[in-house]
Design a protein around this motif. Sequence first.
Motif, PDB file in Angstrom:
ATOM      1  N   ALA A 136      95.232 134.124  93.412  1.00  0.00           N
ATOM      2  CA  ALA A 136      94.846 135.503  93.814  1.00  0.00           C
ATOM      3  C   ALA A 136      94.469 136.212  92.636  1.00  0.00           C
ATOM      4  O   ALA A 136      93.513 137.017  93.049  1.00  0.00           O
ATOM      5  N   SER A 137      95.084 136.169  91.584  1.00  0.00           N
ATOM      6  CA  SER A 137      94.452 136.962  90.342  1.00  0.00           C
ATOM      7  C   SER A 137      93.095 136.581  90.182  1.00  0.00           C
ATOM      8  O   SER A 137      92.428 137.227  89.869  1.00  0.00           O
ATOM      9  N   GLY A 138      92.865 135.372  90.143  1.00  0.00           N
ATOM     10  CA  GLY A 138      91.449 134.735  89.795  1.00  0.00           C
ATOM     11  C   GLY A 138      90.295 135.237  90.869  1.00  0.00           C
ATOM     12  O   GLY A 138      89.285 135.848  90.360  1.00  0.00           O
ATOM     13  N   TYR A 139      90.684 135.114  91.971  1.00  0.00           N
ATOM     14  CA  TYR A 139      89.528 135.830  93.006  1.00  0.00           C
ATOM     15  C   TYR A 139      89.407 137.087  92.945  1.00  0.00           C
ATOM     16  O   TYR A 139      88.548 137.821  93.155  1.00  0.00           O
ATOM     17  N   ALA A 140      90.655 137.856  92.656  1.00  0.00           N
ATOM     18  CA  ALA A 140      90.456 139.488  92.606  1.00  0.00           C
ATOM     19  C   ALA A 140      89.741 139.931  91.479  1.00  0.00           C
ATOM     20  O   ALA A 140      88.792 140.649  91.522  1.00  0.00           O
ATOM     21  N   ALA A 141      90.104 139.140  90.164  1.00  0.00           N
ATOM     22  CA  ALA A 141      89.406 139.418  89.178  1.00  0.00           C
ATOM     23  C   ALA A 141      87.826 139.031  89.209  1.00  0.00           C
ATOM     24  O   ALA A 141      86.869 139.783  88.675  1.00  0.00           O
ATOM     25  N   LEU A 142      87.471 137.833  89.972  1.00  0.00           N
ATOM     26  CA  LEU A 142      86.164 137.340  90.134  1.00  0.00           C
ATOM     27  C   LEU A 142      85.139 138.584  90.785  1.00  0.00           C
ATOM     28  O   LEU A 142      84.285 138.989  90.482  1.00  0.00           O
ATOM     29  N   VAL A 143      85.968 138.938  91.871  1.00  0.00           N
ATOM     30  CA  VAL A 143      85.355 140.120  92.833  1.00  0.00           C
ATOM     31  C   VAL A 143      84.969 141.394  92.113  1.00  0.00           C
ATOM     32  O   VAL A 143      84.056 141.891  92.207  1.00  0.00           O
ATOM     33  N   ALA A 144      86.337 141.745  91.346  1.00  0.00           N
ATOM     34  CA  ALA A 144      86.130 143.118  90.545  1.00  0.00           C
ATOM     35  C   ALA A 144      84.933 142.927  89.509  1.00  0.00           C
ATOM     36  O   ALA A 144      84.352 143.830  89.384  1.00  0.00           O
ATOM     37  N   ALA A 145      84.948 142.095  88.866  1.00  0.00           N
ATOM     38  CA  ALA A 145      83.926 141.728  87.779  1.00  0.00           C
ATOM     39  C   ALA A 145      82.596 141.668  88.378  1.00  0.00           C
ATOM     40  O   ALA A 145      81.435 142.433  87.766  1.00  0.00           O
ATOM     41  N   ALA A 146      82.488 140.767  89.314  1.00  0.00           N
ATOM     42  CA  ALA A 146      81.167 140.654  89.729  1.00  0.00           C
ATOM     43  C   ALA A 146      80.477 141.991  90.680  1.00  0.00           C
ATOM     44  O   ALA A 146      79.401 142.318  90.397  1.00  0.00           O
ATOM     45  N   ALA A 147      81.313 142.493  91.145  1.00  0.00           N
ATOM     46  CA  ALA A 147      81.114 143.775  91.801  1.00  0.00           C
ATOM     47  C   ALA A 147      80.562 144.863  90.722  1.00  0.00           C
ATOM     48  O   ALA A 147      79.541 145.550  90.879  1.00  0.00           O
TER      49      ALA A 147
END
Length: 319
Positions: A105-116
């Motif tokens: 959960a934290s991994g994909y949330a951080a991925l989306v926030a960083a990539a965005a």
Amino acid sequence: MQASAIAHPNVALIKYWGKRDTGSNLPATGSLSLTLAGIETLTRVEFASESGTDQLTVNGQPDSRAAARVSHCLDQLRALAGAGGSATVDSENNFPTGAGLASSASGYAALVAAAAAALGIDGHEQELTNIARQGSGSAPRSLYDGIVLLENQDTGVRCRSVCAPDEWPLSVVVAVTSHAAKAVGSTEGMERSRMTSPYYGAWVNSHAADLQTALNCVEQRDFAQLAELSEHSCLKMHALALSSRPPLMYWNAATVAAMQVVTELRASGTPVFFTVDAGPQVKAVCEPDAVPAVREALQNVPGVIELIECTLGRGARPV
Ligand code: PMV
């Protein structure tokens, strides 16, 4: 085109277990969760100008198992931005990975926030929520602050914070009973429960009422009723897991002992309740004043290796 973001794991009080569409990773039910400050994923994403293969490391090691799902999320972010070549993604967790502490959960949330952030995507909250959901069903909840409601919609999900961290301060003491990665991941486990548990229909049918009652508890700050209902949702989810074929038993002896200690504490007047996800760790949710008593009781449970203390935290954000 590079950015970093932090996201915290979240723990569900009203659980999600089962998908209505496996291919699109759509949950069968909504859920209600706590975003947990104190443990976090820090992810850095850099986009090249040329297309090519995305590169991923988790805690410094290449992660080939997650690579396809990560690229799938990145493809949608690149399409939304209309920009971006291949990505280099480096993700670090400051807590055990893949062991029932919601690192996905934290991994994909951080991925989306960083990539965005790296792609200059501004706004598009619902699109980002649904991109995170395709990485992990619980990940979109980690994009939001405090107590978070995930609701099903026709073609996706919608999330919102229903209570900010300072509106109802709660603490979570995590009793870690094993550092081993789980044998059966949640996607496979959920599918097994959906196909084989005789209780799956009852779980789905009783879920909306649990979610509505829990929302009322949050609105009224009714800790006692939320405690009873959250433990019920947790045990109902594990009843599905246990009644699957072959069975899924995510608990060890220390998990059960820690749950019993929490039950005894609450019976003697301490405001605390337990919840357990697809792993053997016990999360004791309590009012902040109760933390010392909860810590003392849990650290004496044989098999509890370590305690991690969390508070309610903010959703994923660039750093
Ligand atoms: O998002 P996933 O696929 O890791 O599934 C999460 C499932 C539970 O953590 C067990 C329950 C929940 O709602 O978080």
